[in-house]
Design a protein around this motif. Structure first.
Motif, short mmCIF file in Angstrom:
data_model
loop_
_atom_site.label_atom_id
_atom_site.label_comp_id
_atom_site.label_asym_id
_atom_site.label_seq_id
_atom_site.Cartn_x
_atom_site.Cartn_y
_atom_site.Cartn_z
N ASN A 1 -14.36 89.67 62.47
CA ASN A 1 -15.38 90.54 61.58
C ASN A 1 -14.94 92.16 63.03
OD1 ASN A 1 -16.51 89.24 60.78
ND2 ASN A 1 -18.06 87.75 62.12
N GLU A 2 -14.20 92.29 62.99
CA GLU A 2 -13.70 93.74 63.56
C GLU A 2 -12.35 94.04 63.00
OE1 GLU A 2 -15.17 95.78 65.98
OE2 GLU A 2 -15.54 94.28 66.48
N LYS A 3 -11.89 92.99 62.14
CA LYS A 3 -10.87 93.52 61.38
C LYS A 3 -10.82 93.60 59.90
CE LYS A 3 -6.91 94.42 63.02
NZ LYS A 3 -5.92 95.14 63.28
N LEU A 4 -11.78 93.37 59.07
CA LEU A 4 -12.15 92.67 58.00
C LEU A 4 -12.65 94.68 57.58
CD1 LEU A 4 -12.40 89.05 57.35
CD2 LEU A 4 -10.11 90.39 56.79
N PRO A 5 -13.82 94.08 57.79
CA PRO A 5 -14.03 95.76 57.34
C PRO A 5 -13.47 96.69 57.36
CG PRO A 5 -15.86 94.90 59.53
CD PRO A 5 -13.93 93.69 58.68
N CYS A 6 -12.92 96.70 58.50
CA CYS A 6 -11.80 98.22 58.17
C CYS A 6 -10.48 97.56 57.23
CB CYS A 6 -10.84 98.07 59.54
SG CYS A 6 -11.51 98.27 60.94
N MET A 7 -10.06 96.47 56.40
CA MET A 7 -9.62 96.17 55.50
C MET A 7 -10.75 97.03 54.40
SD MET A 7 -7.77 92.97 54.27
CE MET A 7 -7.32 92.73 55.86
N SER A 8 -11.64 96.80 54.81
CA SER A 8 -12.49 96.62 53.17
C SER A 8 -12.69 97.84 52.94
CB SER A 8 -13.65 95.84 53.43
OG SER A 8 -15.12 95.82 52.44
N VAL A 9 -12.80 99.14 54.15
CA VAL A 9 -13.30 100.65 54.48
C VAL A 9 -11.62 101.14 53.56
CG1 VAL A 9 -13.48 102.28 55.36
CG2 VAL A 9 -14.70 100.73 55.70
N ASP A 10 -10.42 100.15 53.92
CA ASP A 10 -9.58 101.25 53.45
C ASP A 10 -9.28 100.93 52.09
OD1 ASP A 10 -8.56 101.78 56.49
OD2 ASP A 10 -7.44 100.27 57.01
N LEU A 11 -9.55 99.96 51.64
CA LEU A 11 -9.38 99.70 50.06
C LEU A 11 -10.91 100.16 49.33
CD1 LEU A 11 -8.00 96.47 49.96
CD2 LEU A 11 -6.73 97.87 49.70
N ALA B 1 -25.74 102.51 55.06
CA ALA B 1 -24.92 102.70 56.43
C ALA B 1 -23.70 102.76 56.11
CB ALA B 1 -25.49 100.93 56.58
N PHE B 2 -23.45 102.02 54.34
CA PHE B 2 -21.86 103.14 54.11
C PHE B 2 -21.32 104.29 54.52
CE2 PHE B 2 -22.33 98.22 51.17
CZ PHE B 2 -21.48 97.59 52.67
N THR B 3 -22.42 105.03 53.74
CA THR B 3 -22.50 106.76 54.14
C THR B 3 -22.10 107.64 55.04
OG1 THR B 3 -25.35 106.80 53.57
CG2 THR B 3 -24.03 106.70 51.47
N TYR B 4 -22.96 106.25 56.48
CA TYR B 4 -22.77 106.95 57.72
C TYR B 4 -21.13 106.67 58.22
CZ TYR B 4 -28.20 106.76 58.03
OH TYR B 4 -29.01 107.11 58.18
N GLN B 5 -21.00 107.28 58.37
CA GLN B 5 -19.26 107.95 59.33
C GLN B 5 -19.24 107.23 60.39
OE1 GLN B 5 -16.36 106.99 57.93
NE2 GLN B 5 -17.69 107.23 55.66
N VAL B 6 -19.96 106.38 60.67
CA VAL B 6 -21.00 106.62 62.35
C VAL B 6 -19.63 105.45 63.47
CG1 VAL B 6 -22.51 105.62 64.50
CG2 VAL B 6 -23.24 106.63 61.83
N THR B 7 -19.00 105.68 64.41
CA THR B 7 -18.28 104.65 65.02
C THR B 7 -19.42 103.63 65.93
OG1 THR B 7 -18.30 105.74 67.00
CG2 THR B 7 -16.56 106.91 65.60
N MET B 8 -18.73 102.82 66.21
CA MET B 8 -19.26 101.32 66.79
C MET B 8 -20.21 102.50 68.00
SD MET B 8 -20.10 99.37 65.50
CE MET B 8 -20.48 98.30 65.87
N LYS C 1 -24.40 94.85 60.72
CA LYS C 1 -25.11 94.00 59.09
C LYS C 1 -24.07 94.96 57.51
CE LYS C 1 -28.27 93.57 55.67
NZ LYS C 1 -29.84 93.58 55.08
N ALA C 2 -24.29 96.04 57.79
CA ALA C 2 -22.74 97.02 57.08
C ALA C 2 -21.64 96.60 57.35
CB ALA C 2 -23.12 98.27 56.43
N ARG C 3 -20.93 95.95 58.32
CA ARG C 3 -19.80 95.52 59.01
C ARG C 3 -19.58 94.30 58.79
NH1 ARG C 3 -16.58 98.73 62.03
NH2 ARG C 3 -15.82 96.83 63.02
N LEU C 4 -21.21 93.26 58.55
CA LEU C 4 -20.32 92.03 58.53
C LEU C 4 -20.34 91.56 56.83
CD1 LEU C 4 -22.87 90.45 60.79
CD2 LEU C 4 -20.43 90.36 60.76
N LEU D 1 -19.02 94.21 55.10
CA LEU D 1 -17.56 94.37 54.33
C LEU D 1 -16.84 93.01 54.24
CD1 LEU D 1 -18.20 97.97 55.03
CD2 LEU D 1 -17.54 97.13 53.51
N ALA D 2 -16.21 92.75 55.34
CA ALA D 2 -16.00 91.13 56.44
C ALA D 2 -16.21 90.19 55.22
CB ALA D 2 -16.23 91.15 57.53
N ASP D 3 -17.09 90.34 55.06
CA ASP D 3 -18.08 88.96 53.77
C ASP D 3 -17.29 89.36 53.10
OD1 ASP D 3 -19.29 88.00 56.38
OD2 ASP D 3 -21.03 88.39 55.35
#
Length: 154
Positions: free
Chosen positions: A80-90, A106-113, A127-130, A132-134
């Motif tokens: 759940n750390e890596k998959l959201p990054c893949m989702s954002v990249d795509l 949440a999707f529009t914020y460019q906020v780091t953890m 929640k948004a990161r989860l 994206l992983a889902d």
């Protein structure tokens, strides 16, 4: 439905012949009252599919690495750390069908953890990161189901 991007040049819609599976893979539970099922059931399968595909790849490509290290590599890459990054990249979030304003924010914020931990948006960002992983997991399951559960390339 707009084609989902892919880094190998093929759109996900080209990889998945059954449009309804792809629609389900991109439907959040908040998308109520619509004719689609939410992605949770596909995500359940996709979690296992990604684990199996990555495990098989690591097994084939890294014959010198022991099972403990293979497990650690798989966990690091299917998390759940890596998959959201893949989702954002795509840019997969653009294709999520939902009725949740908090996800849009949440999707529009460019906020780091780290920044998220310092403010009240932490919950919606997490929640948004989860979500994206889902999405990655559910799309993997849609493609897997579409190809009759055959993970071998032709």
């Amino acid at each position: 439905m707009e084609p989902l991007p892919s880094k190998n040049g093929k759109a996900a819609t080209e990889l998945c012949n059954q449009k309804l599976l792809l629609e389900e893979a991109n439907t959040h539970g908040s998308y109520v009252g619509q004719q689609s099922n939410p992605y949770q059931r596909l995500e359940f399968v996709g979690d296992v599919v990604l684990g199996l595909v990555v495990s098989d790849y690591l097994y084939e490509m890294c014959p010198h690495i022991d099972s403990d290290d293979l497990t650690a590599l798989r966990s690091a890459n299917v998390s759940n750390e890596k998959l959201p990054c893949m989702s954002v990249d795509l840019s997969l979030y653009r294709f999520l069908r939902h009725n949740s304003p908090s996800l849009d924010q949440a999707f529009t914020y460019q906020v780091t953890m780290e920044e998220a931990e310092e403010n009240e948006e932490k919950g919606s960002i997490l929640k948004a990161r989860l979500v994206l992983a889902d999405m990655v997991e559910s799309i993997a399951a849609a493609v897997y189901r579409d190809c009759n559960s055959n993970l071998k390339s032709d």
